[in-house]
Design a protein around this motif. Structure first.
Motif, mmCIF file in Angstrom:
data_model
loop_
_atom_site.group_PDB
_atom_site.id
_atom_site.type_symbol
_atom_site.label_atom_id
_atom_site.label_comp_id
_atom_site.label_asym_id
_atom_site.label_seq_id
_atom_site.Cartn_x
_atom_site.Cartn_y
_atom_site.Cartn_z
ATOM 1 N N VAL A 280 -79.568 -77.304 97.668
ATOM 2 C CA VAL A 280 -78.186 -77.531 98.078
ATOM 3 C C VAL A 280 -77.997 -78.986 98.510
ATOM 4 O O VAL A 280 -76.952 -79.605 98.228
ATOM 5 N N LYS B 7 -76.749 -73.038 104.012
ATOM 6 C CA LYS B 7 -76.866 -72.804 102.575
ATOM 7 C C LYS B 7 -75.679 -73.321 101.767
ATOM 8 O O LYS B 7 -75.677 -73.229 100.540
ATOM 9 N N GLU B 8 -74.664 -73.860 102.461
ATOM 10 C CA GLU B 8 -73.468 -74.346 101.779
ATOM 11 C C GLU B 8 -73.388 -75.864 101.867
ATOM 12 O O GLU B 8 -74.019 -76.491 102.728
ATOM 13 N N LYS C 132 -86.241 -75.430 97.923
ATOM 14 C CA LYS C 132 -85.622 -75.063 99.195
ATOM 15 C C LYS C 132 -84.529 -76.053 99.592
ATOM 16 O O LYS C 132 -83.690 -75.745 100.450
#
Length: 304
Positions: free
Chosen positions: A238, A93-94, A235
């Motif tokens: 990122v 997620k990063e 989704k």
């Protein structure tokens, strides 16, 4: 005279019909290629199926691989005869979980290939235009935008299926090149098929030992089955954001490689410089790195 005029008119009409049909097919192909863009949940599956080692007692087959990730496929270029798709791998997620992944360029009726030979060498090959009539070349690039493998084929629409296939030589895949040194060429039988859920990349590959005289020995074979299941673009936010911040430096990288490929000559690369492979040098670049910085790194890897 009337008969001759009729035949000429009929011939001209047939040419026009064929021309329109060929253009319609080309536009349909482009629509299919563009459909591979977007956000996907990807399942990577590879299994060694058969092996033929000369020393069976010492041979260790590759482990079966099952991995999942998100992948954003960005449309970089869409012109009359060329479509460029950039893959961005998302493992978390990063932004630190983002990897600039492989790239695929699709060229219509392309006559120039860089065919993988072995180790870090590619041979420039010029094709006859008749060989590639109506075909699309898929040029696949590594994470650092250096060449990987290339091949030409026709997009087929038959019996409810839409697919493209080709067989060509390639370097060892990343899942193997740090673990295996007992073969040096992967002969890839690639099928890209559009499906109800997204698209499928299916492979039937030969692991080949190629000697100095170009003689091949098949060490083993493997099956690849990578499914790309379409999900909502959100989704992949990122990855989309990461690419927005970094796309300019990679545009400079592509420009440098394009200049090298335009020389139409064989290409050999060093495996490492200062004990680091090319992708590590390029991944260390800041988003605002200059063209000179980019060019120097790549120049240092090209064997003159």
């Amino acid at each position: 005279m009337k008969t001759k005029s009729f035949l000429v008119s009929a011939s001209m009409l047939l040419v026009a019909i064929n021309g329109n049909s060929q253009e319609a097919k080309k536009q349909q192909d482009k629509k299919v290629i563009r459909s591979m863009c977007g956000c996907y949940e990807v399942q990577f599956n590879f299994a060694e199926t058969f092996s033929y080692p000369k020393d069976t007692a010492k041979y260790v087959p590759s482990k079966t691989k099952h991995e999942k990730a998100l992948e954003w496929v960005e449309l970089l270029e869409d012109t009359d005869n060329k479509i460029v798709l950039q893959h961005i791998l998302i493992t978390g997620k990063e932004e630190n979980d983002i990897v600039k992944h492989w790239r695929q360029d699709w060229l219509f009726e392309n006559t120039e290939l860089y065919k993988f030979n072995k180790e870090t060498n590619w041979k420039y090959k010029k094709l006859d235009a008749k060989e590639v009539k109506g075909q699309w070349t898929q040029k696949v690039y590594q994470v650092d935008d250096s060449p990987r493998y290339e091949g030409s084929g026709t997009w087929i629409n038959v019996d409810g299926r839409t697919f493209w296939q080709n067989t060509t030589d390639a370097p060892l895949p990343r899942r193997e090149h740090t673990k295996r040194d007992d073969y040096n060429v992967l002969k890839r039988r690639n099928i890209h098929e559009i499906t109800s859920y997204g698209w499928l990349h299916e492979q039937d590959n030969d692991k080949i030992i190629r000697d100095e005289n170009g003689k091949d020995y098949v060490l083993a074979q493997e099956k690849g089955y990578d499914t790309y299941t379409k999900v909502d673009d959100s989704k992949c936010n990122v990855g989309i954001n990461w690419w927005t911040k970094n796309k300019e430096v990679w545009k400079k990288v592509r420009a440098k490689w394009d200049a090298e490929f335009a020389k139409d000559k064989d290409l050999t690369l060093k495996k490492s410089v200062e004990k680091k492979p090319l992708f590590m040098h390029l991944f260390d670049l800041k988003a605002d790195a200059s063209t000179d910085e980019v060019n120097k790194i790549i120049d240092d890897f090209i064997v003159k």
